[in-house]
Design a protein around this motif. Structure first.
Motif, PDB file in Angstrom:
ATOM      1  N   THR A 174     -10.084  -0.730   3.062  1.00  0.00           N
ATOM      2  CA  THR A 174     -10.091  -1.782   2.038  1.00  0.00           C
ATOM      3  C   THR A 174     -11.436  -1.814   1.323  1.00  0.00           C
ATOM      4  N   GLY A 175     -11.386  -1.875  -0.002  1.00  0.00           N
ATOM      5  CA  GLY A 175     -12.622  -1.964  -0.781  1.00  0.00           C
ATOM      6  C   GLY A 175     -13.091  -0.640  -1.351  1.00  0.00           C
ATOM      7  N   ALA A 176     -12.567   0.475  -0.831  1.00  0.00           N
ATOM      8  CA  ALA A 176     -12.976   1.776  -1.354  1.00  0.00           C
ATOM      9  C   ALA A 176     -12.468   1.933  -2.786  1.00  0.00           C
ATOM     10  N   SER A 177     -13.235   2.640  -3.609  1.00  0.00           N
ATOM     11  CA  SER A 177     -12.780   2.914  -4.974  1.00  0.00           C
ATOM     12  C   SER A 177     -12.070   4.258  -4.992  1.00  0.00           C
ATOM     13  N   VAL A 178     -10.948   4.302  -5.691  1.00  0.00           N
ATOM     14  CA  VAL A 178     -10.124   5.516  -5.641  1.00  0.00           C
ATOM     15  C   VAL A 178      -9.557   5.889  -7.004  1.00  0.00           C
ATOM     16  N   LYS A 179      -9.206   7.159  -7.101  1.00  0.00           N
ATOM     17  CA  LYS A 179      -8.326   7.636  -8.175  1.00  0.00           C
ATOM     18  C   LYS A 179      -7.119   8.251  -7.485  1.00  0.00           C
ATOM     19  N   ILE A 180      -5.945   7.821  -7.886  1.00  0.00           N
ATOM     20  CA  ILE A 180      -4.730   8.345  -7.256  1.00  0.00           C
ATOM     21  C   ILE A 180      -3.815   8.881  -8.352  1.00  0.00           C
ATOM     22  N   ASN A 181      -3.316  10.090  -8.129  1.00  0.00           N
ATOM     23  CA  ASN A 181      -2.377  10.670  -9.090  1.00  0.00           C
ATOM     24  C   ASN A 181      -0.995  10.749  -8.455  1.00  0.00           C
ATOM     25  N   GLY A 182       0.017  10.605  -9.307  1.00  0.00           N
ATOM     26  CA  GLY A 182       1.374  10.696  -8.796  1.00  0.00           C
ATOM     27  C   GLY A 182       2.361  10.411  -9.910  1.00  0.00           C
ATOM     28  N   LYS A 183       3.589  10.115  -9.499  1.00  0.00           N
ATOM     29  CA  LYS A 183       4.638   9.847 -10.480  1.00  0.00           C
ATOM     30  C   LYS A 183       5.047   8.383 -10.386  1.00  0.00           C
ATOM     31  N   LEU A 184       5.299   7.771 -11.530  1.00  0.00           N
ATOM     32  CA  LEU A 184       5.722   6.371 -11.525  1.00  0.00           C
ATOM     33  C   LEU A 184       7.232   6.335 -11.303  1.00  0.00           C
ATOM     34  N   VAL A 185       7.643   5.671 -10.231  1.00  0.00           N
ATOM     35  CA  VAL A 185       9.078   5.626  -9.903  1.00  0.00           C
ATOM     36  C   VAL A 185       9.494   4.180  -9.657  1.00  0.00           C
ATOM     37  N   ALA A 186      10.791   3.941  -9.715  1.00  0.00           N
ATOM     38  CA  ALA A 186      11.299   2.609  -9.386  1.00  0.00           C
ATOM     39  C   ALA A 186      11.004   2.355  -7.917  1.00  0.00           C
ATOM     40  N   ALA A 196      -1.988  12.934  -4.991  1.00  0.00           N
ATOM     41  CA  ALA A 196      -3.408  13.255  -4.799  1.00  0.00           C
ATOM     42  C   ALA A 196      -4.232  11.990  -4.723  1.00  0.00           C
ATOM     43  N   LEU A 197      -5.244  12.061  -3.870  1.00  0.00           N
ATOM     44  CA  LEU A 197      -6.105  10.891  -3.655  1.00  0.00           C
ATOM     45  C   LEU A 197      -7.559  11.330  -3.685  1.00  0.00           C
ATOM     46  N   HIS A 198      -8.358  10.684  -4.530  1.00  0.00           N
ATOM     47  CA  HIS A 198      -9.805  10.943  -4.542  1.00  0.00           C
ATOM     48  C   HIS A 198     -10.533   9.652  -4.253  1.00  0.00           C
ATOM     49  N   VAL A 199     -11.392   9.675  -3.271  1.00  0.00           N
ATOM     50  CA  VAL A 199     -12.202   8.494  -3.003  1.00  0.00           C
ATOM     51  C   VAL A 199     -13.505   8.640  -3.798  1.00  0.00           C
TER      52      VAL A 199
END
Ligand code: 4AD
Ligand code: MG
Length: 479
Positions: free
Chosen positions: A71-83, A97-100
């Motif tokens: 909790t509190g970490a800054s991230v960039k997350i890539n993926g697909k937007l789904v229902a 993909a996850l980048h901290v």
């Protein structure tokens, strides 16, 4: 290019389109095959759920980062937007993909040198008291409450400008450093470049000070606003104001923001009508433009606040003279001995408990109290024919008491100088101000709205220190 804000991503139609989420981790739930990471960027309350599916195969690097994500970490997350199959959210991110960008350790960690030691991130997922959060005022905007206050405060400021700009009021920048005491309360912060150690030894020579005289931080932009209102008709100020009052209350700050409209060719009635119309406009703006924030404040801070704002935005404000108000208070005090700590009496300033009684019990809503005794009001207020009371008006609201203070100004040179002398002010110090009465004087009026009091009223936040980013009060100037 700036990242797309989460509030916009949440509103998109899910079509498995690629999205990139930038924000801070609110929560992580690790459930065997699925890891749910909720990310928030403060653009709205909701975070977006990012789901990592181990069943679909995660690369070793992502898996490693995911396991240690806190909790509190800054991230960039890539993926697909789904229902989203879950209830409570329309969409989620099928994350790949996850980048901290920056960690936020959940436990104290030691670095190579003592400066690199990091204490556990203090905002874990639980309710923190506002007292505790005040001590970490630099991190509290990451909480739901303070994020919401910050967004609402900004939109309210914009609505205030819009209200005046659309009505031919000009935004006036009045000085922060001044030589005069507009309110005459003597509660000013002195500004000096004198060497205080030398002063202690040799005594004070203000002619050697930066401005060649004693100066202070402004307590109000009103006097300067009057000079422009009597030239371009309608102005308003909106800036920081300083009061060295030693009052440790939930509605006083040493540094607060004040909105001060000033109108030429206007009397007290015009001033009251403006104040009422203005407040209602701002309450409606809050209802219409901060609906999500108000829902939150209604649920967690002050039950019924939305309905309350709606009512007030549609009700006619009550009017009562100070004299009649004191009669009401005396009557109530006679019927109930322990009702007030301070006994109401004609000639005394209304205490917060009196103000609340008047608005909550007597008027049952906002009430404008007018015609106060001259002794308890500032020198610039217009004298009534009774020679005892002045054309002052305070707007009182439930839960808070005074939110606005204003008056019609004394436009008669002789009466004004006479009043100044009675109050121990030297007319020659205010020569420029008196010029407005020497040259083309007009009836004029204005008022001051405490911006933080407005935010308190609209959000229901109990303590004024929680509606300004960095509160300044007696003994408190951290950050
Ligand atoms: O009633 P006040 O002192 O009025 C004036 O300063 C006038 N010059 C205004 C004018 O006629 N142009 O202050 C106006 C408002 C109050 O009603 C209150 O809402 C707020 O400013 N206020 C404070 N807010 C927070 N902390 C304090 N210490 C405040 N003192 C006043
Ligand atoms: Mg006042």
């Amino acid at each position: 290019m700036l990242p797309k804000l989460i509030k916009y991503i949440l509103a998109e139609t899910p079509q498995s389109q690629e999205v990139e989420i930038s924000g801070w981790v609110k929560t992580k739930r690790d459930m065997k095959n699925l890891v749910f990471v909720e990310v928030n960027d403060g653009s709205c309350f909701a975070g977006i759920q990012c789901t990592f599916d181990r069943g679909a195969g995660l690369d070793a690097q992502t898996e490693g980062v995911l396991v240690s994500l806190t909790t509190g970490a800054s991230v960039k997350i890539n993926g697909k937007l789904v229902a989203s199959p879950a209830s409570g959210q329309a969409v989620e991110v099928a994350a790949s993909a996850l980048h901290v960008l920056g960690e936020a350790p959940a436990e104290n960690t030691s670095g190579k040198t003592p400066e690199l030691n990091v204490q556990a991130y203090p905002l874990q997922k639980k309710r923190h008291s506002f007292e505790f959060l005040r001590e970490i005022a630099h991190l509290r905007p990451r909480t739901n409450t303070f994020g919401a206050v910050a967004r609402l405060r900004s939109r309210m400021a914009f609505a205030i400008h819009r209200y005046f700009q659309e009505r031919d009021f000009h935004y006036l920048h009045t000085p922060v450093i001044t030589a005069g005491d507009c309110e005459g309360a003597g509660a000013m912060f002195q500004v000096t470049t004198l060497d205080l150690n030398a002063v202690a030894k040799n005594g004070i020579d203000y002619s050697k000070d930066f401005f060649g005289k004693k100066t202070y931080l402004t307590v109000s932009g009103q006097l300067e606003a009057e000079t422009y209102a009597t030239a371009i008709s309608r102005v308003y100020t909106f800036g920081p104001t300083f009061r060295a009052e030693n009052s440790n209350t939930v509605r006083h700050l040493a540094e607060f923001w004040m909105v001060e409209p000033e109108i030429a060719f206007a009397q007290l009635d015009d001033d009251m009508a403006l104040a009422e119309d203005f407040l209602k406009y701002i309450f409606n703006a809050a209802l219409n433009e901060c609906a999500d924030e108000l829902k939150f404040f209604d649920a967690y801070i002050e039950k019924g606040i939305i309905e309350n704002l709606r009512q007030v935005a549609n009700a006619k404000f009550a009017h009562i003279t100070y004299t009649d108000a004191v009669k009401e208070l005396e009557k109530a005090a006679a019927n109930n001995k322990g009702l007030f700590e301070f006994q109401p009496r004609w000639g005394c300033d209304l205490q917060s408990e009196h103000e609340k009684f008047l608005t909550e019990k007597v008027a049952g809503g906002p009430v404008i109290v007018t015609d106060y005794p001259k002794e308890i009001k500032a020198f610039y207020m217009k004298m009534n024919d009774d020679n005892k009371t002045v054309r002052a008006m305070d707007v009182l609201v439930p839960r808070l008491g005074e939110i606005i203070g204003g008056s019609q100004r004394e436009d008669d040179l002789e009466k004004l100088t006479c009043r100044m002398k009675e109050m121990g002010l030297k007319p020659e110090d205010y020569s420029w101000y008196l010029d407005l009465r020497r040259y083309g004087t007009v009836p004029h009026a204005g008022f001051g709205l405490g911006f933080e009091r407005l935010i308190q009223y609209v959000t229901g936040m109990a303590n004024i220190r929680d509606v300004i980013p960095y509160p300044r009060a007696v003994g408190q100037a951290e950050f």
